[in-house]
Write a protein that holds these residues in place. Structure first.
Motif, PDB file in Angstrom:
ATOM      1  N   GLY A  23     -96.730 123.292  53.168  1.00 12.61           N
ATOM      2  CA  GLY A  23     -98.109 123.025  52.779  1.00 12.61           C
ATOM      3  C   GLY A  23     -98.167 122.361  51.426  1.00 12.61           C
ATOM      4  N   LYS A  24     -97.199 122.627  50.569  1.00  8.43           N
ATOM      5  CA  LYS A  24     -97.247 122.195  49.174  1.00  8.43           C
ATOM      6  C   LYS A  24     -96.025 121.357  48.835  1.00  8.43           C
ATOM      7  CE  LYS A  24     -99.130 124.918  46.211  1.00  8.43           C
ATOM      8  NZ  LYS A  24    -100.214 124.011  45.793  1.00  8.43           N
ATOM      9  N   GLY A  25     -96.204 120.389  47.932  1.00  8.33           N
ATOM     10  CA  GLY A  25     -95.082 119.601  47.457  1.00  8.33           C
ATOM     11  C   GLY A  25     -94.274 120.372  46.425  1.00  8.33           C
ATOM     12  N   GLY A  26     -93.041 119.943  46.230  1.00 11.64           N
ATOM     13  CA  GLY A  26     -92.217 120.530  45.188  1.00 11.64           C
ATOM     14  C   GLY A  26     -91.525 121.825  45.532  1.00 11.64           C
ATOM     15  N   VAL A  27     -91.496 122.165  46.832  1.00 14.11           N
ATOM     16  CA  VAL A  27     -90.865 123.428  47.228  1.00 14.11           C
ATOM     17  C   VAL A  27     -89.464 123.209  47.821  1.00 14.11           C
ATOM     18  CG1 VAL A  27     -93.066 124.607  47.600  1.00 14.11           C
ATOM     19  CG2 VAL A  27     -91.967 123.426  49.522  1.00 14.11           C
ATOM     20  N   ILE A 149     -92.653 117.681  70.010  1.00 16.40           N
ATOM     21  CA  ILE A 149     -91.855 118.298  68.951  1.00 16.40           C
ATOM     22  C   ILE A 149     -91.302 119.624  69.465  1.00 16.40           C
ATOM     23  CG2 ILE A 149     -91.927 119.290  66.630  1.00 16.40           C
ATOM     24  CD1 ILE A 149     -94.186 117.302  65.995  1.00 16.40           C
ATOM     25  N   SER A 150     -89.986 119.786  69.351  1.00 11.24           N
ATOM     26  CA  SER A 150     -89.350 121.010  69.840  1.00 11.24           C
ATOM     27  C   SER A 150     -89.645 122.202  68.948  1.00 11.24           C
ATOM     28  CB  SER A 150     -87.837 120.800  69.954  1.00 11.24           C
ATOM     29  OG  SER A 150     -87.547 119.761  70.859  1.00 11.24           O
ATOM     30  N   GLY A 151     -89.817 121.955  67.652  1.00  7.85           N
ATOM     31  CA  GLY A 151     -90.105 123.073  66.760  1.00  7.85           C
ATOM     32  C   GLY A 151     -90.305 122.614  65.338  1.00  7.85           C
ATOM     33  N   ALA A 152     -91.038 123.448  64.571  1.00 12.93           N
ATOM     34  CA  ALA A 152     -91.302 123.167  63.159  1.00 12.93           C
ATOM     35  C   ALA A 152     -90.641 124.226  62.292  1.00 12.93           C
ATOM     36  CB  ALA A 152     -92.807 123.139  62.892  1.00 12.93           C
ATOM     37  N   VAL A 153     -90.067 123.774  61.184  1.00 16.57           N
ATOM     38  CA  VAL A 153     -89.502 124.663  60.172  1.00 16.57           C
ATOM     39  C   VAL A 153     -90.382 124.555  58.932  1.00 16.57           C
ATOM     40  CG1 VAL A 153     -87.516 125.083  58.663  1.00 16.57           C
ATOM     41  CG2 VAL A 153     -87.151 124.372  61.043  1.00 16.57           C
ATOM     42  N   ILE A 154     -90.900 125.675  58.466  1.00 14.81           N
ATOM     43  CA  ILE A 154     -91.780 125.699  57.299  1.00 14.81           C
ATOM     44  C   ILE A 154     -90.976 126.142  56.081  1.00 14.81           C
ATOM     45  CG2 ILE A 154     -93.925 126.594  56.321  1.00 14.81           C
ATOM     46  CD1 ILE A 154     -94.363 125.000  58.870  1.00 14.81           C
ATOM     47  N   ASP A 165    -100.266 127.801  50.941  1.00 20.32           N
ATOM     48  CA  ASP A 165    -100.253 126.524  51.652  1.00 20.32           C
ATOM     49  C   ASP A 165     -99.252 126.515  52.804  1.00 20.32           C
ATOM     50  OD1 ASP A 165    -102.242 125.493  50.061  1.00 20.32           O
ATOM     51  OD2 ASP A 165    -100.855 124.680  48.587  1.00 20.32           O
ATOM     52  N   ALA A 166     -98.161 127.260  52.665  1.00 20.13           N
ATOM     53  CA  ALA A 166     -97.200 127.367  53.766  1.00 20.13           C
ATOM     54  C   ALA A 166     -97.875 127.995  54.988  1.00 20.13           C
ATOM     55  CB  ALA A 166     -95.999 128.199  53.335  1.00 20.13           C
ATOM     56  N   ARG A 167     -98.728 128.968  54.732  1.00 19.24           N
ATOM     57  CA  ARG A 167     -99.448 129.605  55.843  1.00 19.24           C
ATOM     58  C   ARG A 167    -100.342 128.586  56.560  1.00 19.24           C
ATOM     59  NH1 ARG A 167    -102.363 135.449  55.989  1.00 19.24           N
ATOM     60  NH2 ARG A 167    -103.155 135.299  58.120  1.00 19.24           N
ATOM     61  N   ALA A 207     -91.813 134.993  51.139  1.00 19.84           N
ATOM     62  CA  ALA A 207     -91.789 134.351  52.456  1.00 19.84           C
ATOM     63  C   ALA A 207     -91.565 135.379  53.561  1.00 19.84           C
ATOM     64  CB  ALA A 207     -90.715 133.272  52.503  1.00 19.84           C
ATOM     65  N   ARG A 208     -90.812 136.421  53.261  1.00 21.22           N
ATOM     66  CA  ARG A 208     -90.599 137.466  54.268  1.00 21.22           C
ATOM     67  C   ARG A 208     -91.896 138.198  54.580  1.00 21.22           C
ATOM     68  NH1 ARG A 208     -85.444 137.829  55.381  1.00 21.22           N
ATOM     69  NH2 ARG A 208     -84.009 136.835  53.916  1.00 21.22           N
ATOM     70  N   LYS A 209     -92.684 138.441  53.555  1.00 23.57           N
ATOM     71  CA  LYS A 209     -93.977 139.109  53.775  1.00 23.57           C
ATOM     72  C   LYS A 209     -94.901 138.215  54.592  1.00 23.57           C
ATOM     73  CE  LYS A 209     -93.369 141.438  49.348  1.00 23.57           C
ATOM     74  NZ  LYS A 209     -93.695 141.391  47.904  1.00 23.57           N
ATOM     75  N   LEU A 210     -94.912 136.920  54.273  1.00 22.32           N
ATOM     76  CA  LEU A 210     -95.740 135.994  55.043  1.00 22.32           C
ATOM     77  C   LEU A 210     -95.251 135.899  56.479  1.00 22.32           C
ATOM     78  CD1 LEU A 210     -97.946 133.857  55.297  1.00 22.32           C
ATOM     79  CD2 LEU A 210     -96.302 132.152  54.468  1.00 22.32           C
ATOM     80  N   ALA A 211     -93.939 135.864  56.669  1.00 18.33           N
ATOM     81  CA  ALA A 211     -93.389 135.787  58.027  1.00 18.33           C
ATOM     82  C   ALA A 211     -93.839 136.977  58.867  1.00 18.33           C
ATOM     83  CB  ALA A 211     -91.860 135.718  57.961  1.00 18.33           C
ATOM     84  N   ARG A 212     -93.829 138.152  58.273  1.00 19.89           N
ATOM     85  CA  ARG A 212     -94.290 139.335  59.010  1.00 19.89           C
ATOM     86  C   ARG A 212     -95.770 139.197  59.381  1.00 19.89           C
ATOM     87  NH1 ARG A 212     -90.784 142.118  55.394  1.00 19.89           N
ATOM     88  NH2 ARG A 212     -92.488 142.594  53.955  1.00 19.89           N
ATOM     89  N   THR A 213     -96.554 138.677  58.448  1.00 25.92           N
ATOM     90  CA  THR A 213     -97.991 138.501  58.712  1.00 25.92           C
ATOM     91  C   THR A 213     -98.225 137.538  59.871  1.00 25.92           C
ATOM     92  OG1 THR A 213     -98.499 138.885  56.372  1.00 25.92           O
ATOM     93  CG2 THR A 213    -100.187 137.770  57.681  1.00 25.92           C
ATOM     94  N   LEU A 214     -97.414 136.476  59.939  1.00 27.85           N
ATOM     95  CA  LEU A 214     -97.581 135.446  60.964  1.00 27.85           C
ATOM     96  C   LEU A 214     -96.756 135.723  62.223  1.00 27.85           C
ATOM     97  CD1 LEU A 214     -97.431 132.254  58.696  1.00 27.85           C
ATOM     98  CD2 LEU A 214     -99.458 133.348  59.660  1.00 27.85           C
ATOM     99  N   ASP A 215     -96.051 136.856  62.233  1.00 31.63           N
ATOM    100  CA  ASP A 215     -95.167 137.199  63.351  1.00 31.63           C
ATOM    101  C   ASP A 215     -94.112 136.115  63.558  1.00 31.63           C
ATOM    102  OD1 ASP A 215     -94.171 138.819  65.369  1.00 31.63           O
ATOM    103  OD2 ASP A 215     -95.447 137.913  66.913  1.00 31.63           O
TER     104      ASP A 215
END
Length: 267
Positions: A23-27, A149-154, A165-167, A207-215
């Motif tokens: 979502g954001k630049g510079g990451v 697209i086979s898949g997206a990596v965030i 922004d990643a969310r 990112a782990r906390k966000l991953a859990r939120t988004l399953d």
């Protein structure tokens, strides 16, 4: 959003497309895309890998892959990718002067994206890694809607501002029915080279906390390390130049996780 979408047309010769987004630049998205492409090749030398840079305003792939020059044209008037480290590469950066800003409105950007998607002779590729621009705008939608697209990596750092922004990026891909393979937690920790003390400069495990939120799953962690930055800036990505380093191994583990989550390629 899915109503009235254009019919997706595969890129000729490409079996599977993996987009790397944030979502954001510079990451560290482009660094991740480059090293993911190299890691896919390193993990399985039988696979043909391509790397497509669709960041029209700020293309990074030419410098990171140590490539310069204009693409040659095939007999069918298609652009031939430039090749380095065994990876076929195409970027807007090959089509404009290195120091020239791209000052374009939306229609011209969309025309450039169409050219990068449809007027490149990739030959036969098992995986095409696409380095997306930051955000959730026209380019992301155009790419997502026009090719399968086979898949997206965030990619995100653990910092709350980046995670917001990643969310949004992950949710956008879900809305256009692109499978989200998982998150890469970049710049996860800094280890002092002298005393070995570890500091979570951008926070711990955001990112782990966000991953859990988004399953979703976290595909891997990449540390904040000087070697990664230096290798990228000199056009010798760390997976290629320091394959036995812990940082290169982190990217190779991420590549393994990505491949394990991809759907079977179409026949």
């Amino acid at each position: 959003m899915s109503r009235g979408l254009p019919k997706q047309k595969p890129i000729e010769g490409v079996k599977q497309v993996i987009v790397v987004a944030s979502g954001k630049g510079g990451v560290g998205k482009s660094t991740t895309a480059v090293n993911l492409a190299l890691a896919l090749a390193a993990n399985d030398s039988s696979k043909a890998i391509g790397l497509l840079d669709v960041d029209v305003y700020g293309p990074s792939i030419p410098k990171m892959m140590n490539l310069k020059g204009s693409p040659e044209l095939s007999q069918n008037n298609l652009m031939r990718p430039l090749l380095n480290y065994g990876i076929a590469c195409m970027s807007m950066g090959f089509l404009v002067e290195e120091t020239a800003p791209v000052v374009w409105r939306g229609l011209m950007v969309m025309s450039a994206i169409e050219k990068l998607l449809r007027q490149v002779d990739w030959g036969q590729l098992d995986y095409l890694v696409v380095d997306m621009p930051p955000g959730t705008g026209d380019v992301q939608l155009s790419v997502s809607q026009n090719i399968p697209i086979s898949g997206a990596v965030i990619v995100s750092t653990p910092q709350d501002i980046a995670l917001m922004d990643a969310r949004k990026g992950a949710e956008m891909f879900r809305k256009v029915h692109v499978p989200v393979l998982g998150l890469v937690q970049n710049m996860s920790v800094f280890q002092c080279p002298n005393c070995k003390h570890k500091t979570h400069i951008f926070g711990a495990d955001g990112a782990r906390k966000l991953a859990r939120t988004l399953d979703l799953d976290v595909l891997g962690d990449v540390p904040l390390h000087l070697n990664i930055r230096e290798a990228s800036d000199t056009g010798q990505p760390i997976v290629f130049s320091q394959p036995e380093s812990d940082e290169a191994k982190a990217y190779r583990r991420i590549a393994t996780e990505v491949v394990g989550r991809l759907p079977p390629p179409p026949e």
